[in-house]
Write a protein that holds these residues in place. Sequence first.
Motif, PDB file in Angstrom:
ATOM      1  N   UNK A 203      30.957  28.607   8.845  1.00  8.27           N
ATOM      2  CA  UNK A 203      31.065  29.022  10.206  1.00  8.27           C
ATOM      3  C   UNK A 203      30.364  27.970  11.249  1.00  8.27           C
ATOM      4  N   UNK A 204      29.136  27.196  10.768  1.00 11.50           N
ATOM      5  CA  UNK A 204      29.093  26.120  11.545  1.00 11.50           C
ATOM      6  C   UNK A 204      30.398  25.136  11.686  1.00 11.50           C
ATOM      7  N   UNK A 205      31.250  25.018  10.723  1.00  7.34           N
ATOM      8  CA  UNK A 205      32.282  24.156  10.537  1.00  7.34           C
ATOM      9  C   UNK A 205      33.339  24.405  11.628  1.00  7.34           C
ATOM     10  N   UNK A 206      33.425  25.800  11.657  1.00 10.24           N
ATOM     11  CA  UNK A 206      34.512  26.551  12.537  1.00 10.24           C
ATOM     12  C   UNK A 206      34.241  26.257  13.997  1.00 10.24           C
ATOM     13  N   UNK A 207      32.968  26.653  14.342  1.00  8.19           N
ATOM     14  CA  UNK A 207      32.191  26.357  15.654  1.00  8.19           C
ATOM     15  C   UNK A 207      32.473  24.669  16.084  1.00  8.19           C
ATOM     16  N   UNK A 208      32.178  23.904  15.109  1.00 12.22           N
ATOM     17  CA  UNK A 208      32.239  22.459  15.374  1.00 12.22           C
ATOM     18  C   UNK A 208      33.542  22.147  15.714  1.00 12.22           C
ATOM     19  N   UNK A 209      34.731  22.716  15.071  1.00 16.86           N
ATOM     20  CA  UNK A 209      35.882  22.384  15.331  1.00 16.86           C
ATOM     21  C   UNK A 209      36.442  22.912  16.968  1.00 16.86           C
ATOM     22  N   UNK A 210      35.848  23.946  17.452  1.00 12.98           N
ATOM     23  CA  UNK A 210      36.062  24.632  18.516  1.00 12.98           C
ATOM     24  C   UNK A 210      35.506  23.473  19.684  1.00 12.98           C
ATOM     25  N   UNK A 211      34.251  23.102  19.388  1.00 15.87           N
ATOM     26  CA  UNK A 211      33.775  22.325  20.409  1.00 15.87           C
ATOM     27  C   UNK A 211      34.417  20.797  20.230  1.00 15.87           C
ATOM     28  N   UNK A 213      37.682  20.257  19.787  1.00 12.64           N
ATOM     29  CA  UNK A 213      38.988  20.605  20.624  1.00 12.64           C
ATOM     30  C   UNK A 213      38.670  20.195  22.284  1.00 12.64           C
ATOM     31  N   UNK A 214      37.602  20.770  22.636  1.00 12.67           N
ATOM     32  CA  UNK A 214      37.350  20.391  24.123  1.00 12.67           C
ATOM     33  C   UNK A 214      36.766  19.056  24.328  1.00 12.67           C
ATOM     34  N   UNK A 215      36.341  18.321  23.488  1.00 11.80           N
ATOM     35  CA  UNK A 215      35.875  17.259  23.778  1.00 11.80           C
ATOM     36  C   UNK A 215      36.125  15.879  22.638  1.00 11.80           C
ATOM     37  N   UNK A 216      37.220  15.753  22.708  1.00  9.61           N
ATOM     38  CA  UNK A 216      37.952  15.325  21.569  1.00  9.61           C
ATOM     39  C   UNK A 216      37.433  13.590  21.513  1.00  9.61           C
ATOM     40  N   UNK A 217      37.670  13.019  22.581  1.00  8.37           N
ATOM     41  CA  UNK A 217      37.548  11.387  22.094  1.00  8.37           C
ATOM     42  C   UNK A 217      36.202  10.954  22.163  1.00  8.37           C
ATOM     43  N   UNK A 218      35.426  11.603  23.016  1.00  3.82           N
ATOM     44  CA  UNK A 218      34.055  11.079  23.188  1.00  3.82           C
ATOM     45  C   UNK A 218      32.617  11.979  22.915  1.00  3.82           C
ATOM     46  N   UNK A 219      33.350  13.039  22.730  1.00  4.01           N
ATOM     47  CA  UNK A 219      31.956  14.033  22.202  1.00  4.01           C
ATOM     48  C   UNK A 219      31.216  14.582  23.512  1.00  4.01           C
ATOM     49  N   UNK A 220      30.124  15.364  23.043  1.00  5.76           N
ATOM     50  CA  UNK A 220      29.242  15.863  24.024  1.00  5.76           C
ATOM     51  C   UNK A 220      28.049  15.228  23.968  1.00  5.76           C
ATOM     52  N   UNK A 221      27.727  14.362  23.196  1.00  4.03           N
ATOM     53  CA  UNK A 221      26.455  13.561  23.231  1.00  4.03           C
ATOM     54  C   UNK A 221      25.474  14.350  22.218  1.00  4.03           C
ATOM     55  N   UNK A 222      24.645  13.482  21.474  1.00  2.00           N
ATOM     56  CA  UNK A 222      23.944  14.228  20.532  1.00  2.00           C
ATOM     57  C   UNK A 222      22.713  15.405  21.116  1.00  2.00           C
ATOM     58  N   UNK A 223      22.234  14.769  22.186  1.00  2.00           N
ATOM     59  CA  UNK A 223      21.242  15.740  22.827  1.00  2.00           C
ATOM     60  C   UNK A 223      21.827  17.305  23.283  1.00  2.00           C
ATOM     61  N   UNK A 224      23.253  17.230  23.413  1.00  2.00           N
ATOM     62  CA  UNK A 224      23.574  18.545  23.763  1.00  2.00           C
ATOM     63  C   UNK A 224      24.552  19.493  22.798  1.00  2.00           C
ATOM     64  N   UNK A 225      24.361  18.943  21.527  1.00  2.00           N
ATOM     65  CA  UNK A 225      24.863  19.409  20.358  1.00  2.00           C
ATOM     66  C   UNK A 225      24.558  20.887  20.210  1.00  2.00           C
ATOM     67  N   UNK A 232      29.440  28.129  21.871  1.00  2.00           N
ATOM     68  CA  UNK A 232      30.510  28.595  21.129  1.00  2.00           C
ATOM     69  C   UNK A 232      30.173  29.617  20.144  1.00  2.00           C
ATOM     70  N   UNK A 233      29.037  29.637  19.611  1.00  5.77           N
ATOM     71  CA  UNK A 233      28.795  30.724  18.617  1.00  5.77           C
ATOM     72  C   UNK A 233      28.797  31.899  19.473  1.00  5.77           C
ATOM     73  N   UNK A 234      28.393  32.169  20.796  1.00  6.33           N
ATOM     74  CA  UNK A 234      28.352  33.246  21.406  1.00  6.33           C
ATOM     75  C   UNK A 234      29.689  33.664  21.763  1.00  6.33           C
ATOM     76  N   UNK A 235      30.578  32.898  22.218  1.00  5.09           N
ATOM     77  CA  UNK A 235      31.955  33.114  22.344  1.00  5.09           C
ATOM     78  C   UNK A 235      32.913  33.698  21.363  1.00  5.09           C
ATOM     79  N   UNK A 236      32.748  32.846  20.037  1.00  2.88           N
ATOM     80  CA  UNK A 236      33.640  33.152  19.085  1.00  2.88           C
ATOM     81  C   UNK A 236      33.197  33.933  17.962  1.00  2.88           C
ATOM     82  N   UNK A 256      31.615  13.614  15.048  1.00  4.19           N
ATOM     83  CA  UNK A 256      32.643  13.814  16.015  1.00  4.19           C
ATOM     84  C   UNK A 256      32.338  14.753  17.178  1.00  4.19           C
ATOM     85  N   UNK A 257      31.332  15.646  16.750  1.00  5.40           N
ATOM     86  CA  UNK A 257      31.278  16.541  17.843  1.00  5.40           C
ATOM     87  C   UNK A 257      29.908  15.614  18.859  1.00  5.40           C
TER      88      UNK A 257
END
Length: 336
Positions: A203-211, A213-225, A232-236, A256-257
Amino acid sequence: MGDYQRDLVLQLPFLILPIGFWLLPPLPASYLRKLWLTFIVVTLGAALLSTGNYLAHFEQINELYLHSKVMPTEPDHIRFSLIITLAIAAGAGLLVHGSLKGTARVGLITALVALALYQHMLAVRSGLITFYFLGGVVCLWLIIQRKKYRQAAAVAVGLILLPVISYICFPTFRNKSTNTKEDVGRVENTASANNYSLVGRVYSYKVALKVIQDNLWVGVGKADIADEMATRYQQEFPTIQAASYIQPHNQYLYSTVAFGVVGLLLFIIGFYYAGLCIWPRYAPLLLAQYLIVTLSFLVEYTLETQIGLAFALFFLLLALEGSKPIATQESEWRPA
């Protein structure tokens, strides 16, 4: 800023260790051989201490394996299982190249057999996967490169018999098999991620893929993972409790995240460049370590812990040390 500073300290070995190895003059083959032998001896000593502790708490530790836990080791059991695989690979390399003679050779063979058996008694999935994958690579190498079919058959028979013997002899191996089957059978039940490690990783893989999809090219940054994953866990998957939220247990997904597809490509090029740039020179230990680390990347974010990064980087550099050009030709194999 605190997260950034901690990560900066964590990543410093990527700068300091390569510079340190680069400044070293090429070490003689005898020095390299002694370093790898020291590594094997220390690994065997740690395995024996762990075995002694297991025998002293036999029933309690066997029970742990039914609850996705394993016997205590130093360092943590996942990295230690990878260290054992590398020690076996290094010892096999020294044996194949005739680096030891007489009593020393017999002692090394005994140590490798003991480590192989301990790997199955420890019964960590990461260690077993890397052990059998390298065994398969050795079989293919013997068949395709060396045309030594009998030796390949002997290795294959050993790889088949080992799990059978381990299942009969080691309660830890049996219990881990039972636990793994139970884990796999519960993957479809989302709430099982609260109690089963394998399900939690899926499920960590599934949640990561959702993240991603919304931040494909440059990610969210390590501090915000952690925050992005939690959202995403709460939503999905609302049935998974907050205490069971985990970061993606895959180094490639994690990168990638954090940094997007651009960052993932830079990471792959940077990390594997050293191995590619010496191709096609003969470096079996370097290949073995790259395979071990790559397989670990598929199920762990190996480089996001100090011990994981140190293990991956130091032994890649030690193997590369054997590939340095030297002024005089050496008669013995340079472990590389």
